[in-house]
Write a protein that holds these residues in place. Structure first.
Motif, mmCIF file in Angstrom:
data_model
loop_
_atom_site.group_PDB
_atom_site.id
_atom_site.type_symbol
_atom_site.label_atom_id
_atom_site.label_comp_id
_atom_site.label_asym_id
_atom_site.label_seq_id
_atom_site.Cartn_x
_atom_site.Cartn_y
_atom_site.Cartn_z
ATOM 1 N N ILE A 183 0.837 -1.208 0.000
ATOM 2 C CA ILE A 183 0.000 0.000 0.000
ATOM 3 C C ILE A 183 0.865 1.249 0.000
ATOM 4 O O ILE A 183 0.637 2.188 -0.777
ATOM 5 N N ILE A 184 1.860 1.290 0.861
ATOM 6 C CA ILE A 184 2.708 2.481 0.989
ATOM 7 C C ILE A 184 3.517 2.701 -0.281
ATOM 8 O O ILE A 184 3.600 3.819 -0.787
ATOM 9 N N THR A 226 -6.878 -5.432 12.166
ATOM 10 C CA THR A 226 -7.014 -6.090 10.867
ATOM 11 C C THR A 226 -7.010 -5.010 9.790
ATOM 12 O O THR A 226 -7.210 -3.829 10.089
ATOM 13 N N LEU A 227 -6.808 -5.445 8.560
ATOM 14 C CA LEU A 227 -6.868 -4.514 7.431
ATOM 15 C C LEU A 227 -8.045 -4.893 6.541
ATOM 16 O O LEU A 227 -8.017 -5.919 5.870
ATOM 17 N N GLU A 230 -7.663 0.178 4.616
ATOM 18 C CA GLU A 230 -6.696 0.372 3.536
ATOM 19 C C GLU A 230 -6.914 1.713 2.845
ATOM 20 O O GLU A 230 -5.953 2.436 2.566
ATOM 21 N N ALA A 231 -8.169 2.084 2.592
ATOM 22 C CA ALA A 231 -8.465 3.373 1.953
ATOM 23 C C ALA A 231 -8.003 4.528 2.836
ATOM 24 O O ALA A 231 -7.424 5.509 2.343
ATOM 25 N N ALA A 277 -4.921 7.364 2.015
ATOM 26 C CA ALA A 277 -5.085 8.822 2.154
ATOM 27 C C ALA A 277 -4.077 9.405 3.136
ATOM 28 O O ALA A 277 -3.464 10.451 2.869
ATOM 29 N N LEU A 278 -3.878 8.733 4.275
ATOM 30 C CA LEU A 278 -2.925 9.228 5.267
ATOM 31 C C LEU A 278 -1.500 9.241 4.730
ATOM 32 O O LEU A 278 -0.759 10.219 4.920
ATOM 33 N N VAL A 279 -1.103 8.166 4.076
ATOM 34 C CA VAL A 279 0.265 8.070 3.564
ATOM 35 C C VAL A 279 0.512 9.091 2.472
ATOM 36 O O VAL A 279 1.558 9.736 2.438
#
Length: 153
Positions: free
Chosen positions: A68-69, A132-133, A138-139, A143-145
């Protein structure tokens, strides 16, 4: 279960191990010189090795977070930080993953350093507990990353 505390030194065994990991990382970084591409490749392999060494379910979560990152903030470079997978911009850690098993906590943590561009008014969160993811988490992480890795205005 809380980490074993050695009251004579003030740090848990896990905290001392993390500090030793950081010292080892700093020695390795100083020995790599200024070859940025090599550092990036070494950082990626170091992070993947740390993830592979994790116990489940931390390993699965860290593997997914890594993907994800990397996909949502390609400007961030993987590296280890205190023995944890971390992601840096211009050499400064922006975010990191701390598995629940590392410090014997009941949840994993996605944390952000002071280099992350997450400022909101006078107060904002810098760490998030992860059990958990799901697609919703994940969404939010995407946005945070993205925001954390963006340039300050």
């Amino acid at each position: 279960m809380s980490p074993k505390k050695d009251t004579s030194r003030g740090f848990t065994d896990e905290e001392r191990a993390a500090v030793k990991e950081r010292a080892k990382e700093l020695r390795a970084e100083s020995g790599r010189g200024s070859r940025a591409k090599r550092n990036e490749a070494d950082g990626e392999s170091d992070v993947l090795a740390k993830i592979a060494a994790m116990a489940e379910p931390d390993r699965a979560m860290a593997t997914r977070l890594h993907a994800i990152i990397k996909a949502s903030a390609p400007a961030l470079s993987p590296k280890t930080w205190y023995g944890m997978p971390a992601y840096a911009k211009d050499g400064n850690v922006v975010c990191f993953f701390q598995g629940a098993h590392k410090f014997k906590t009941r949840y994993a943590t996605l944390g952000f350093s002071d280099k992350a561009n997450l400022d909101e008014a006078a107060m904002w969160p810098t760490a998030f507990a992860l059990k958990t993811l799901t697609a919703a988490e994940e969404a939010r992480i995407v946005a945070l990353v993205k925001k954390a890795a963006s340039s300050r205005n």
